[in-house]
Design a protein around this motif. Structure first.
Motif, PDB file in Angstrom:
ATOM      1  N   THR A  97     -12.723   7.857 -17.222  1.00 43.69           N
ATOM      2  CA  THR A  97     -14.129   7.718 -17.587  1.00 43.69           C
ATOM      3  C   THR A  97     -14.807   9.070 -17.409  1.00 43.69           C
ATOM      4  N   TYR A  98     -15.326   9.648 -18.501  1.00 43.25           N
ATOM      5  CA  TYR A  98     -15.996  10.953 -18.451  1.00 43.25           C
ATOM      6  C   TYR A  98     -16.794  11.133 -19.726  1.00 43.25           C
ATOM      7  N   SER A  99     -17.686  12.105 -19.755  1.00 47.74           N
ATOM      8  CA  SER A  99     -18.418  12.433 -20.979  1.00 47.74           C
ATOM      9  C   SER A  99     -18.993  13.837 -20.866  1.00 47.74           C
ATOM     10  N   ALA A 100     -19.189  14.483 -22.012  1.00 46.00           N
ATOM     11  CA  ALA A 100     -19.762  15.826 -22.068  1.00 46.00           C
ATOM     12  C   ALA A 100     -21.221  15.792 -21.652  1.00 46.00           C
ATOM     13  N   ARG A 101     -21.726  16.961 -21.288  1.00 48.18           N
ATOM     14  CA  ARG A 101     -23.128  17.091 -20.904  1.00 48.18           C
ATOM     15  C   ARG A 101     -23.896  17.829 -22.005  1.00 48.18           C
ATOM     16  N   PRO A 102     -25.217  17.715 -22.007  1.00 50.89           N
ATOM     17  CA  PRO A 102     -26.006  18.494 -22.965  1.00 50.89           C
ATOM     18  C   PRO A 102     -25.762  19.993 -22.789  1.00 50.89           C
ATOM     19  N   THR A 103     -25.956  20.750 -23.855  1.00 50.74           N
ATOM     20  CA  THR A 103     -25.713  22.189 -23.825  1.00 50.74           C
ATOM     21  C   THR A 103     -26.662  22.906 -22.879  1.00 50.74           C
TER      22      THR A 103
ATOM     23  N   ALA B 175     -25.085  15.277 -33.942  1.00 51.79           N
ATOM     24  CA  ALA B 175     -26.063  14.838 -32.943  1.00 51.79           C
ATOM     25  C   ALA B 175     -25.320  14.053 -31.858  1.00 51.79           C
ATOM     26  N   ARG B 176     -25.633  14.344 -30.590  1.00 56.48           N
ATOM     27  CA  ARG B 176     -25.065  13.593 -29.475  1.00 56.48           C
ATOM     28  C   ARG B 176     -26.194  12.906 -28.718  1.00 56.48           C
ATOM     29  N   LEU B 177     -25.901  11.730 -28.177  1.00 61.51           N
ATOM     30  CA  LEU B 177     -26.927  10.913 -27.536  1.00 61.51           C
ATOM     31  C   LEU B 177     -26.510  10.526 -26.119  1.00 61.51           C
ATOM     32  N   TRP B 178     -27.419  10.785 -25.157  1.00 65.19           N
ATOM     33  CA  TRP B 178     -27.185  10.436 -23.753  1.00 65.19           C
ATOM     34  C   TRP B 178     -28.231   9.434 -23.277  1.00 65.19           C
ATOM     35  N   ASP B 179     -27.844   8.561 -22.352  1.00 66.32           N
ATOM     36  CA  ASP B 179     -28.832   7.686 -21.720  1.00 66.32           C
ATOM     37  C   ASP B 179     -29.498   8.431 -20.573  1.00 66.32           C
ATOM     38  N   GLU B 180     -30.415   7.773 -19.896  1.00 66.13           N
ATOM     39  CA  GLU B 180     -31.177   8.437 -18.830  1.00 66.13           C
ATOM     40  C   GLU B 180     -30.314   8.799 -17.622  1.00 66.13           C
ATOM     41  N   LYS B 181     -29.133   8.171 -17.506  1.00 64.52           N
ATOM     42  CA  LYS B 181     -28.227   8.492 -16.402  1.00 64.52           C
ATOM     43  C   LYS B 181     -27.341   9.692 -16.720  1.00 64.52           C
ATOM     44  N   GLY B 182     -27.434  10.212 -17.943  1.00 58.18           N
ATOM     45  CA  GLY B 182     -26.642  11.358 -18.327  1.00 58.18           C
ATOM     46  C   GLY B 182     -25.287  11.019 -18.915  1.00 58.18           C
ATOM     47  N   THR B 183     -25.090   9.743 -19.297  1.00 62.67           N
ATOM     48  CA  THR B 183     -23.836   9.319 -19.915  1.00 62.67           C
ATOM     49  C   THR B 183     -23.921   9.480 -21.423  1.00 62.67           C
ATOM     50  N   LEU B 184     -22.935  10.137 -22.010  1.00 65.28           N
ATOM     51  CA  LEU B 184     -22.876  10.275 -23.463  1.00 65.28           C
ATOM     52  C   LEU B 184     -22.523   8.913 -24.053  1.00 65.28           C
ATOM     53  N   VAL B 185     -23.423   8.351 -24.858  1.00 63.71           N
ATOM     54  CA  VAL B 185     -23.241   6.978 -25.338  1.00 63.71           C
ATOM     55  C   VAL B 185     -22.930   6.899 -26.828  1.00 63.71           C
ATOM     56  N   ALA B 186     -23.252   7.951 -27.605  1.00 65.03           N
ATOM     57  CA  ALA B 186     -22.999   7.896 -29.047  1.00 65.03           C
ATOM     58  C   ALA B 186     -23.057   9.296 -29.636  1.00 65.03           C
ATOM     59  N   SER B 187     -22.483   9.450 -30.817  1.00 67.20           N
ATOM     60  CA  SER B 187     -22.603  10.699 -31.563  1.00 67.20           C
ATOM     61  C   SER B 187     -22.634  10.373 -33.048  1.00 67.20           C
ATOM     62  N   MET B 188     -23.245  11.257 -33.811  1.00 70.84           N
ATOM     63  CA  MET B 188     -23.188  11.137 -35.266  1.00 70.84           C
ATOM     64  C   MET B 188     -22.978  12.524 -35.860  1.00 70.84           C
ATOM     65  N   THR B 189     -22.052  12.608 -36.810  1.00 70.15           N
ATOM     66  CA  THR B 189     -21.871  13.822 -37.586  1.00 70.15           C
ATOM     67  C   THR B 189     -22.181  13.510 -39.044  1.00 70.15           C
ATOM     68  N   GLN B 190     -22.681  14.504 -39.754  1.00 66.90           N
ATOM     69  CA  GLN B 190     -23.003  14.333 -41.164  1.00 66.90           C
ATOM     70  C   GLN B 190     -22.647  15.592 -41.938  1.00 66.90           C
ATOM     71  N   GLN B 191     -22.100  15.393 -43.131  1.00 65.80           N
ATOM     72  CA  GLN B 191     -21.969  16.489 -44.083  1.00 65.80           C
ATOM     73  C   GLN B 191     -23.035  16.255 -45.146  1.00 65.80           C
ATOM     74  N   CYS B 192     -23.742  17.313 -45.500  1.00 69.16           N
ATOM     75  CA  CYS B 192     -24.890  17.183 -46.392  1.00 69.16           C
ATOM     76  C   CYS B 192     -24.830  18.190 -47.527  1.00 69.16           C
TER      77      CYS B 192
END
Length: 332
Positions: free
Chosen positions: A127-133, A296-313
């Motif tokens: 169990t682990y996840s990346a942190r914001p930059t 785009a990466r999404l974290w909850d208030e506890k700092g857990t990475l919960v979702a990501s979205m990538t897009q080609q445009c």
């Protein structure tokens, strides 16, 4: 007047097993009668979830936009059962809409096709996840977009509010999302690119190293996990197309068409609850051949990475007018 968010992606099951959206999709500031892609995506996710077993959770949505949906007709959704096992369920989802050709005749237009995968939560080995930059302050300490505009007006950096004409999308999304633009990120310093060459403390970085952050939560809470998943798809689609522009000090009026072609939404937890604050960080990864690729990466208030979205445009140069060269600038 936009209906409540829950109604925006609600679907009704038809006799043949397909679905139809409860309301017309919203445009959320698009100056044309073209629906916001997040509205179409949310309807597709909601329909897919309606066919999944009750103890399964969405974890992956991979798809392509094949054409714009319009705001004057409902969306029709066909869900195909591709896989059903003890632990996985896969659905192929096709969204169509009845549209009018230039000659007045009717046609069925395919707007979106995606694969949605569901999984039963299992015990974790790791169990682990990346942190914001970068380190961002909490949502209560961050300004709204209007706060940023007011500050720029007071400092004389702009003469009038850019939201009056070109920021309608954010005003529209604000009906459903309470969002705060992080002052530490690039979009918080150049107002999402609305004020062009405004200097930021990230200008010395390569464009792929620049980041923007924002906090968001729903204004009206949702209870059903199917609705929460649809709301996540709706929110994660917003703003990702323009990340490459913002991080190059550009805005939509500086370039030609800029639209999403394909996307990948991934969930790392069984349920993402946007009733609570979540931090999203955006960056652009690559650009060329008339396309951009951003994440785009999404974290909850506890700092857990919960979702990501990538897009080609798709990103095309602005067409010259009156013999003048395009105002679009090259990537840095």
């Amino acid at each position: 007047m936009h209906p409540p968010l829950k109604e925006q992606f609600a679907v009704e099951k038809l006799a043949d097993g397909s679905f139809v959206s409860a309301v017309f999709p919203g445009n959320f500031g698009n100056i044309q009668s073209i629906a916001f892609g997040g509205s179409t995506l949310a309807v597709a996710v909601r329909a897919a979830y309606a066919t999944a077993p009750p103890d399964f959770s969405l974890y992956s949505v991979l798809g392509h936009f094949h054409g714009p949906a319009h705001t004057n007709a409902k969306l029709y959704v066909k869900v195909h059962h591709t896989r059903d096992t003890r632990t996985f369920a896969t659905r192929r989802v096709v969204v169509t809409q009845q549209q009018t050709r230039s000659n007045g005749s009717q046609m069925e237009r395919q707007c979106l096709e995606l694969m949605a995968d569901f999984h039963v939560a299992e015990p974790s080995v790791l169990t682990y996840s990346a942190r914001p930059t970068i380190a961002y302050k909490g949502p209560e300490q961050q300004p709204t977009l209007q706060d940023l505009v007011d500050k720029a007006l007071a400092a004389g950096k702009i003469k009038s509010s850019p939201l009056d004409k070109t920021g309608a999308m954010y005003v529209g999304l604000g009906i459903h999302l309470d969002s705060r633009t992080c002052a530490e990120g690039m979009s918080g310093q150049n107002m999402l690119g609305l004020i062009g060459p405004q200097p930021t403390d990230q200008d010395a970085l390569h464009v792929t190293e620049r980041v923007s952050g924002d906090w968001s939560r729903l204004r009206v809470p949702l209870d059903d996990r199917q609705d929460k998943a649809a709301a996540l798809a709706f929110m994660m689609d917003a703003g990702l197309t323009m990340t490459a522009l913002t991080h190059n000090h550009l805005w939509f009026h500086d370039v030609g068409p800029s639209v999403t072609t394909d996307f990948a939404l991934r969930l790392f937890v069984p349920e993402v609850d946007l009733n609570h604050w979540h931090l999203r960080e955006r960056k652009t990864v690559a650009g060329g051949a008339g396309r951009t690729y951003s994440e785009a990466r999404l974290w909850d208030e506890k700092g857990t990475l919960v979702a990501s979205m990538t897009q080609q445009c798709i990103l095309k140069p602005k067409k010259p007018s009156s013999g003048q060269p395009s105002s679009a600038k090259p990537s840095l």
